[in-house]
Write an enzyme that holds these catalytic residues in place. Sequence first.
Site, short mmCIF file in Angstrom:
data_model
loop_
_atom_site.label_atom_id
_atom_site.label_comp_id
_atom_site.label_asym_id
_atom_site.label_seq_id
_atom_site.Cartn_x
_atom_site.Cartn_y
_atom_site.Cartn_z
N THR A 190 0.83 -1.21 0.00
CA THR A 190 0.00 0.00 0.00
C THR A 190 0.86 1.26 0.00
OG1 THR A 190 -1.71 -1.22 1.20
CG2 THR A 190 -1.94 1.16 1.12
N CYS A 191 1.95 1.23 0.73
CA CYS A 191 2.86 2.39 0.75
C CYS A 191 3.46 2.62 -0.63
CB CYS A 191 3.96 2.19 1.79
SG CYS A 191 3.35 2.04 3.47
N ALA A 192 3.93 1.56 -1.25
CA ALA A 192 4.50 1.67 -2.59
C ALA A 192 3.45 2.17 -3.58
CB ALA A 192 5.04 0.31 -3.03
#
Length: 184
Positions: A77-79
Amino acid sequence: MPVRAAAGAQASDLQDEKGETVICRGVEAHTSGPMIQVEQEAPDFRAVNAKMEEVSLSDFKGKKVILNIFPSLDTPTCALSVRQFNARAAGLKSTVVLCLSMDLPFAQSRFCSTEGLDNVIPLSVFRSHDFATHYGLRLADGPLEGLMARAVIVVDENGKVNYTQLVENISHEPDYKAALKAAQ
């Protein structure tokens, strides 16, 4: 017009000592303090770029700044949030997107280079206690304790916060559309 996203924890949800409440890997976690609020002056902070140079929020005075804050680029999700902001914010005038995490600057740079992401600026706050303190986003407990919660903050050209979203469940994406609208 300043906006506070409905998807995040509200001021009434604050915990006495532990700040805001978020869900992290299915369990409740708390931030180190209350998140900065709309209409407040955005506190200056220092972060480190890929060249190990210090960069400050004040370096971008006169521009709108989207702060994309997340735990680590080593999570899907961060990426994805970095990729999404890279694609969606490319056409915004006088706007810069700073992607902030505790990841080492080398890892951030490698990720952005490998992915061909050049519309965002990855910055590490691994040694910047001022950011975590003033913005209230360091996780004080839970599985990712010590990293930062997922949040988006938009700062206007004059250094005032005009949008915030603390993503209630860290595994969810932020509201890109609302953040980009606040930066227009």
